[in-house]
Design a protein around this motif. Sequence first.
Motif, short mmCIF file in Angstrom:
data_model
loop_
_atom_site.label_atom_id
_atom_site.label_comp_id
_atom_site.label_asym_id
_atom_site.label_seq_id
_atom_site.Cartn_x
_atom_site.Cartn_y
_atom_site.Cartn_z
N ARG A 90 0.84 -1.21 0.00
CA ARG A 90 0.00 0.00 0.00
C ARG A 90 0.88 1.26 0.00
O ARG A 90 0.69 2.18 -0.79
CB ARG A 90 -0.88 -0.05 1.25
N LYS A 91 1.86 1.26 0.91
CA LYS A 91 2.76 2.41 1.01
C LYS A 91 3.57 2.58 -0.30
O LYS A 91 3.75 3.68 -0.80
CB LYS A 91 3.71 2.20 2.20
N HIS A 92 4.03 1.43 -0.83
CA HIS A 92 4.87 1.51 -2.04
C HIS A 92 4.10 2.09 -3.23
O HIS A 92 4.65 2.86 -4.02
CB HIS A 92 5.42 0.13 -2.41
N ILE A 93 2.84 1.70 -3.36
CA ILE A 93 2.07 2.20 -4.51
C ILE A 93 1.84 3.71 -4.36
O ILE A 93 2.00 4.48 -5.29
CB ILE A 93 0.69 1.51 -4.63
N ARG A 94 1.47 4.10 -3.15
CA ARG A 94 1.24 5.53 -2.91
C ARG A 94 2.51 6.34 -3.21
O ARG A 94 2.46 7.36 -3.89
CB ARG A 94 0.83 5.73 -1.45
N ASN A 95 3.66 5.82 -2.73
CA ASN A 95 4.90 6.55 -2.96
C ASN A 95 5.26 6.60 -4.44
O ASN A 95 5.81 7.59 -4.92
CB ASN A 95 6.06 5.93 -2.16
N ALA A 96 4.95 5.51 -5.16
CA ALA A 96 5.27 5.50 -6.59
C ALA A 96 4.51 6.61 -7.30
O ALA A 96 5.05 7.34 -8.14
CB ALA A 96 4.90 4.15 -7.21
N GLN A 97 3.24 6.76 -6.95
CA GLN A 97 2.42 7.78 -7.61
C GLN A 97 2.87 9.18 -7.18
O GLN A 97 2.98 10.08 -8.00
CB GLN A 97 0.93 7.52 -7.33
N SER A 98 3.17 9.33 -5.89
CA SER A 98 3.67 10.64 -5.42
C SER A 98 4.96 11.00 -6.15
O SER A 98 5.16 12.13 -6.58
CB SER A 98 4.05 10.59 -3.94
N ARG A 99 5.81 9.97 -6.29
CA ARG A 99 7.11 10.22 -6.92
C ARG A 99 6.91 10.70 -8.35
O ARG A 99 7.52 11.69 -8.76
CB ARG A 99 7.90 8.89 -6.90
N SER A 100 6.05 10.02 -9.13
CA SER A 100 5.95 10.49 -10.52
C SER A 100 5.27 11.85 -10.60
O SER A 100 5.68 12.69 -11.40
CB SER A 100 5.30 9.46 -11.47
N ILE A 101 4.29 12.09 -9.75
CA ILE A 101 3.61 13.40 -9.85
C ILE A 101 4.54 14.54 -9.42
O ILE A 101 4.58 15.60 -10.05
CB ILE A 101 2.34 13.42 -9.00
N MET A 102 5.31 14.32 -8.34
CA MET A 102 6.22 15.39 -7.90
C MET A 102 7.24 15.72 -9.00
O MET A 102 7.62 16.86 -9.19
CB MET A 102 6.97 14.97 -6.62
N LYS A 103 7.68 14.68 -9.71
CA LYS A 103 8.65 14.90 -10.78
C LYS A 103 8.01 15.66 -11.94
O LYS A 103 8.52 16.65 -12.45
CB LYS A 103 9.17 13.53 -11.26
N VAL A 104 6.83 15.17 -12.34
CA VAL A 104 6.16 15.75 -13.51
C VAL A 104 5.71 17.19 -13.23
O VAL A 104 5.87 18.08 -14.07
CB VAL A 104 4.95 14.86 -13.86
N ILE A 105 5.17 17.43 -12.04
CA ILE A 105 4.62 18.76 -11.76
C ILE A 105 5.73 19.75 -11.38
O ILE A 105 5.81 20.85 -11.91
CB ILE A 105 3.59 18.71 -10.61
N TYR A 106 6.56 19.34 -10.41
CA TYR A 106 7.55 20.31 -9.89
C TYR A 106 8.98 20.03 -10.36
O TYR A 106 9.87 20.84 -10.12
CB TYR A 106 7.55 20.29 -8.36
N GLY A 107 9.22 18.85 -10.92
CA GLY A 107 10.60 18.48 -11.27
C GLY A 107 11.36 17.98 -10.06
O GLY A 107 12.58 17.85 -10.08
N TYR A 108 10.64 17.66 -8.99
CA TYR A 108 11.28 17.28 -7.72
C TYR A 108 11.43 15.76 -7.64
O TYR A 108 10.47 15.02 -7.92
CB TYR A 108 10.40 17.79 -6.57
#
Length: 508
Positions: free
Chosen positions: A168-186
């Motif tokens: 559960r945690k891993h899936i959430r982090n995977a999605q957070s990771r791609s969105i943070m990169k795509v939106i902010y470049g972070y």
Amino acid sequence: MEALSWLIDPISKGWTLYGLIIAIVSVVLVVSSRRQKPFPPGPRGSLSLGRKEIWRQYAGWAKEYGPVIYFKSNQLDIIVLNTDRAVHDLLGLRSKWYSDRPTSTMLQLVGQDKALTRLRSQDPRFSISRRIAREEMGGKAVLRHVEAVETSVKVLLKNLFSTPAEFRKHIRNAQSRSIMKVIYGYSVESDDDRYVKIIESWMQSNNSAARPGAWLVDSYPLLRFIPHWFPGAGFKKYALERRKSTEEAISKPLSWAKSEISAGRAYHSFVLKQLSSQELDAEHEDIIKFLSGTMYLAGVDTVLSAMLTFFLAMSLEPEVQKRAQKEINDVVGSDRLPIITDRERLPYVNALIKEVYRYHPPAPLAVPHSVSRHDTYDGMSIPRGSIILPNIWAITHDESVYPNPSKFDPNRHLAGDKTNNVAQPDPRNFVFGFGRRVCAGMDFAEVAIFLQISSTLATFNIFKERDAEGREIIPEVEYTGGIVSLPEGFGCRIVPRAEAKDAIVWDS
Ligand code: HEM
């Protein structure tokens, strides 16, 4: 002739004319008010609304009252649309009037009324934000972001390999990771990343602040002026705290992105493109600030919900899982992970993804719409300002459209399959919402979900959990309430497939 003489001698008969007009208008008003169409049927009196899976309660009411139901919650007029036809007719064909969002004093107090999900349709920021979201994340623009998603999928697979119980945690982090990169470049480097933590706590508060009828202050806006020490004024303290976390959540990642841009180190993110391509004034920067925060807010838990439903369904339906894995092996081979261009050659995997959406739509009642003028539909009055809830769950569980709806069965989406001559309607027409408010991140979500699901199938087998005696546990799952609904209370065993060793290097 006498009857028409006032037409010839208007001065002497002026008062007669005036009186007659008043009389006619009065009669028309009285008759039309008597004939005013009734509100849609629905339960009356004080209602007890379940907090969890309330869409089931509405679907049950629809069987009793009909597809369009009306009730009052506190002072709010609420209308629930429970069929494909009703949402198509109102939110689709009359989208111009049905694409507003309800005003909410609570959301103003917590500072979230400028988020795209909540913007009124007549607010000039609405069309600007929708245009920017389309430019950055819609259609072909989304291809720019595939690499970031692929990178986060690899991290997801490695984490599932190392600590599968924490899926559960891993899936959430995977999605957070791609969105943070795509939106902010972070780049999110760790599981307890500071920005992710800030935003996560913001998201939790948004889910509860957004429920229509949940706060008395939304029905009686004057309550916002009662002093904070007054009995029942606890909502003011709550709102103040949330307001601070909103400001933090949307400002901090943006400030970070701006400093990267100034230092010339920025990744080609959503924010970078927007901040550098425009004549930047304070208003435009404020729009970007709220829009980027909203994209994160709307884009993590929705995808998490679909992915958790996928894990649940795979543990329940091993034959479905095997058939999808075989298709991936046949089409992609076993020496690499699936990529986005494989998608069109994987019809069964695509059917499986549609079935994930149908089985439990991530936002079962969408985001509440509101109607900006009085309307009538099928002989019923729809008062201006009513809150309109499209019951997506009821549509995707309508037995006349999707027979045996509680069965997870991708075949229903395949025409000409053994059991099916014609494919059942594509649930993507409903699960991403309607009219002018249709999901602004739909294309991105589709990329993320395809890559996450197909790569997981390529590399893992998902089984039911076992108890201490080694017997399989049949999961008893409940879905949470709120705008985004997640399955709770199940685990599964996630075991690497023999084929996976060629597709991914686990420890790189
Ligand atoms: C499986 C994934 C997703 C589902 C099922 C989903 C579903 C929805 C639904 C039902 C709505 C409300 C539509 C309406 O009111 O008629 C919505 C709105 C929205 N979604 Fe998604 N969504 C998903 C993923 C995403 C992602 C990944 C993003 C961003 C990256 C996103 C951004 C938005 C935004 C900004 C809105 C508000 C649009 C507006 O109010 O104008 N969504 N989504």
